[in-house]
Design a protein around this motif. Structure first.
Motif, PDB file in Angstrom:
ATOM      1  N   GLY A 156       5.110  12.203   9.309  1.00 59.10           N
ATOM      2  CA  GLY A 156       3.955  11.834  10.506  1.00 59.10           C
ATOM      3  C   GLY A 156       2.465  12.465   9.620  1.00 59.10           C
ATOM      4  N   ALA A 157       2.693  12.932   9.183  1.00 59.59           N
ATOM      5  CA  ALA A 157       1.233  14.023   9.137  1.00 59.59           C
ATOM      6  C   ALA A 157       0.130  13.100   7.732  1.00 59.59           C
ATOM      7  CB  ALA A 157       1.191  15.350   8.223  1.00 59.59           C
ATOM      8  N   SER A 158       0.574  12.256   7.474  1.00 62.02           N
ATOM      9  CA  SER A 158      -0.092  10.802   6.320  1.00 62.02           C
ATOM     10  C   SER A 158       0.117  10.042   7.104  1.00 62.02           C
ATOM     11  CB  SER A 158       0.462  11.558   5.120  1.00 62.02           C
ATOM     12  OG  SER A 158       0.071  10.237   4.302  1.00 62.02           O
ATOM     13  N   PRO A 159      -0.843   9.029   6.558  1.00 61.70           N
ATOM     14  CA  PRO A 159       0.275   7.402   6.989  1.00 61.70           C
ATOM     15  C   PRO A 159       1.292   7.075   5.765  1.00 61.70           C
ATOM     16  CG  PRO A 159      -2.432   7.958   6.310  1.00 61.70           C
ATOM     17  CD  PRO A 159      -2.177   8.677   6.618  1.00 61.70           C
ATOM     18  N   HIS A 160       1.823   5.753   6.349  1.00 65.07           N
ATOM     19  CA  HIS A 160       2.953   5.239   5.347  1.00 65.07           C
ATOM     20  C   HIS A 160       2.514   4.317   4.999  1.00 65.07           C
ATOM     21  CE1 HIS A 160       6.741   4.536   4.086  1.00 65.07           C
ATOM     22  NE2 HIS A 160       7.080   5.681   4.012  1.00 65.07           N
ATOM     23  N   GLY A 161       3.446   3.265   4.371  1.00 66.40           N
ATOM     24  CA  GLY A 161       2.436   2.074   3.793  1.00 66.40           C
ATOM     25  C   GLY A 161       3.227   0.746   4.473  1.00 66.40           C
ATOM     26  N   ARG A 192      15.477   3.702   7.008  1.00 72.44           N
ATOM     27  CA  ARG A 192      14.953   3.585   8.469  1.00 72.44           C
ATOM     28  C   ARG A 192      14.706   5.218   8.520  1.00 72.44           C
ATOM     29  NH1 ARG A 192      19.211   0.893  12.473  1.00 72.44           N
ATOM     30  NH2 ARG A 192      20.494   2.658  11.982  1.00 72.44           N
ATOM     31  N   LYS A 193      14.541   5.926   7.621  1.00 73.23           N
ATOM     32  CA  LYS A 193      14.154   6.769   8.059  1.00 73.23           C
ATOM     33  C   LYS A 193      12.845   7.355   6.852  1.00 73.23           C
ATOM     34  CE  LYS A 193      15.936   7.885  10.959  1.00 73.23           C
ATOM     35  NZ  LYS A 193      16.695   6.750  11.629  1.00 73.23           N
ATOM     36  N   ILE A 194      12.208   6.728   6.806  1.00 69.77           N
ATOM     37  CA  ILE A 194      10.559   6.688   5.938  1.00 69.77           C
ATOM     38  C   ILE A 194       9.611   7.775   6.243  1.00 69.77           C
ATOM     39  CG2 ILE A 194      11.067   4.128   4.664  1.00 69.77           C
ATOM     40  CD1 ILE A 194       8.779   3.304   6.961  1.00 69.77           C
ATOM     41  N   ILE A 195       9.492   8.441   7.987  1.00 66.60           N
ATOM     42  CA  ILE A 195       8.898   9.139   7.597  1.00 66.60           C
ATOM     43  C   ILE A 195       9.464  10.606   7.071  1.00 66.60           C
ATOM     44  CG2 ILE A 195       7.211  10.318   9.754  1.00 66.60           C
ATOM     45  CD1 ILE A 195       6.186   7.794   8.839  1.00 66.60           C
ATOM     46  N   VAL A 196      10.288  10.921   7.985  1.00 62.54           N
ATOM     47  CA  VAL A 196      11.408  11.669   7.607  1.00 62.54           C
ATOM     48  C   VAL A 196      11.564  12.277   5.584  1.00 62.54           C
ATOM     49  CG1 VAL A 196      13.939  12.612   7.065  1.00 62.54           C
ATOM     50  CG2 VAL A 196      13.557  11.998   9.422  1.00 62.54           C
ATOM     51  N   ASP A 197      11.543  10.860   5.140  1.00 62.06           N
ATOM     52  CA  ASP A 197      11.184  10.678   4.479  1.00 62.06           C
ATOM     53  C   ASP A 197      10.261  11.014   3.079  1.00 62.06           C
ATOM     54  OD1 ASP A 197      13.765  10.114   3.702  1.00 62.06           O
ATOM     55  OD2 ASP A 197      13.544   7.870   2.990  1.00 62.06           O
ATOM     56  N   ILE A 219       0.935  -1.204  -0.201  1.00 63.91           N
ATOM     57  CA  ILE A 219      -0.083  -0.092  -0.271  1.00 63.91           C
ATOM     58  C   ILE A 219       0.934   1.552   0.142  1.00 63.91           C
ATOM     59  CG2 ILE A 219      -1.894  -1.304   1.417  1.00 63.91           C
ATOM     60  CD1 ILE A 219      -1.104  -0.240   3.404  1.00 63.91           C
ATOM     61  N   MET A 220       0.545   2.362  -0.931  1.00 60.52           N
ATOM     62  CA  MET A 220       1.401   3.071  -1.204  1.00 60.52           C
ATOM     63  C   MET A 220       0.218   4.774  -0.510  1.00 60.52           C
ATOM     64  SD  MET A 220       2.149   0.685  -3.108  1.00 60.52           S
ATOM     65  CE  MET A 220       3.093  -0.067  -2.539  1.00 60.52           C
ATOM     66  N   PHE A 221       0.560   6.190   0.131  1.00 57.93           N
ATOM     67  CA  PHE A 221      -0.088   6.646   0.121  1.00 57.93           C
ATOM     68  C   PHE A 221       0.696   8.259  -0.093  1.00 57.93           C
ATOM     69  CE2 PHE A 221      -1.179   4.246   3.542  1.00 57.93           C
ATOM     70  CZ  PHE A 221      -2.088   3.746   3.882  1.00 57.93           C
ATOM     71  N   GLY A 222      -0.384   8.790  -0.669  1.00 54.28           N
ATOM     72  CA  GLY A 222       0.513  10.661  -1.068  1.00 54.28           C
ATOM     73  C   GLY A 222      -0.392  11.729  -0.484  1.00 54.28           C
ATOM     74  N   ALA A 238       4.945   4.496  -7.498  1.00 54.98           N
ATOM     75  CA  ALA A 238       2.785   4.309  -6.472  1.00 54.98           C
ATOM     76  C   ALA A 238       3.448   5.445  -6.063  1.00 54.98           C
ATOM     77  CB  ALA A 238       3.025   3.436  -6.576  1.00 54.98           C
ATOM     78  N   ALA A 239       4.430   5.631  -5.226  1.00 47.36           N
ATOM     79  CA  ALA A 239       4.114   6.349  -3.733  1.00 47.36           C
ATOM     80  C   ALA A 239       4.575   8.175  -4.382  1.00 47.36           C
ATOM     81  CB  ALA A 239       5.356   6.402  -2.089  1.00 47.36           C
TER      82      ALA A 239
END
Length: 395
Positions: free
Chosen positions: A262-267, A253-258, A133-136, A283-284
């Motif tokens: 944290g303002a959106s869900p992450h797959g 290891r820094k997928i939220i920084v990328d 699952i991918m989010f934008g 797709a992201a």
């Protein structure tokens, strides 16, 4: 009903953070391989620690890995590119130096089981490189249509890096920033807390706060800090040992920084080290592209888009659009129409629409994959807002 008044925090890390060093190396390998073969398959993981860099993963491509072995000369090119990337970041320390660290390359050929599911064949379109699952996400709270907490955290570290690369002698490559913002009626109004930890030259701890505070204020909106803003600059007091010598770094290891702080869900899937057939990455990017265009078109103040895939299957399994109660268009209309604007969001359609089969990824490895200006050579193509007119026509 969502709250309109609250505190929210995001962090960023610099290009010299050990995990970002790993991301930069992995994306340098992606760029090297795509420059040789735009259809190359790359899944490159990097580990960094004291005077050591290790590559591992699966690869395939013309002039890269052929007949179960390396193409002539490519191994030396990989090592040279990796060392150049570390040199560009700025590591010339006794315990992590671009010219002297031990280099181990354990990349190998891609699994045939994965290849047969992903490759196009006959009437079968190119399938997704994995399930997932991918989010934008996009928000109109900053000009970049990004969450303010993350955008300002990135901007702080980019400013410090700019000063360091210009020839400063105080700051070293490793750093982390964190910004807490007070929101009123859903809008960012002030910074309640700013945290910065930055590596510095030996014996210079006492100089850091006075040096960096004016630089931080330069990249924040005027009046965004006040007498009540809490500042923590190098709260441990000393930060001389940094980078891979201070802590081990790993790709991804820094997928939220990328992404969105944290303002959106992450797959859950990382970006760096992956060629664009991997939907974790492409797709992201497509989800961000669509969400940004929705907000840029004035159809919502905030937009989150989710797409899901099955490995080996080209067509997305689902799409979900959330306008967070700010929409000026039906979410169901967007769910029905928006993927058609990018060829149905199959892996190949995404790659072709955004021009992703290019060596454009090392530049994305630090300071966020989103909220950047599109480059003339196709870098950050997912930040374009060229769907605005088509989206407005749907309203």
């Amino acid at each position: 009903m969502s709250r309109s008044s609250f505190l929210f925090t995001s962090e960023s890390v610099s290009e010299g953070h050990p995990d970002k060093v790993a991301d930069r190396i992995s994306d340098t390998v992606v760029d090297l391989f795509l420059a040789r073969d735009p259809e190359a398959r790359v899944a490159c993981e990097t580990l960094t620690t004291t005077n050591l860099v290790v590559l591992a993963g699966e690869i395939r491509g013309k002039g890269i890995w052929e007949n179960d072995g390396w193409a002539p000369g490519i191994e030396a090119e990989i090592e040279a590119a990796v060392r150049a990337a570390v040199r560009d970041i700025g590591y010339e320390q006794d315990q992590f130096h671009w010219d002297t660290f031990e280099f181990i390359n354990r990349l190998h050929g891609q699994s045939v089981d994965i290849a047969v599911g992903v490759d196009a064949a006959g009437d079968k379109d190119e399938g997704a490189g994995d399930q997932g699952i991918m989010f934008g996400y996009a928000s109109n709270e900053t000009p970049e249509l990004m969450p303010a907490t993350l955008q300002y955290s990135h901007n702080i570290l980019k400013k410090l890096a700019e000063v360091r690369h210009a020839g400063g002698t105080l700051l070293e490559p490793d750093a982390k920033s964190q910004v807490t913002i007070q929101y009123e009626d859903g809008k960012p109004v002030r910074a309640t807390s700013i945290v910065l930890s930055t590596q510095h030259a030996k014996g210079r701890a006492a100089d850091v706060a006075d040096f960096v505070k004016p630089l931080i204020l330069e990249v924040l909106p005027e009046g965004f800090t006040d007498a009540d803003t809490v500042w923590h600059i190098n709260p441990t007091g000393i930060f001389e040992i940094g980078g891979p010598d201070g802590d081990t770094g790993l790709t991804g290891r820094k997928i939220i920084v990328d992404t969105y702080g944290g303002a959106s869900p992450h797959g859950g899937g990382a970006f760096s080290g992956k060629d664009p057939t991997k939907v974790d990455r492409s797709a992201a990017y497509a989800c961000r592209y669509l969400a940004k265009n929705v907000v840029a078109a004035g159809l919502a103040d905030r937009c989150t888009i989710q797409i899901s895939y099955a490995i080996g299957v080209a067509k997305p399994q689902s799409i979900h659009v959330d306008l967070h109660g700010t929409g000026k268009i039906s979410e169901s209309v967007l769910e029905d129409k928006i993927l058609g604007l990018i060829g149905g969001a199959t892996p190949r359609a995404i790659r072709e629409h955004l021009g992703l089969n290019k060596p454009i990824y090392a530049r994305s490895a630090a300071y966020g994959h989103f909220g950047r200006e599109p480059d003339a050579d196709g870098g950050f193509s997912w930040e374009r807002t060229d769907l605005v007119d088509q989206l407005k026509a749907l309203a």
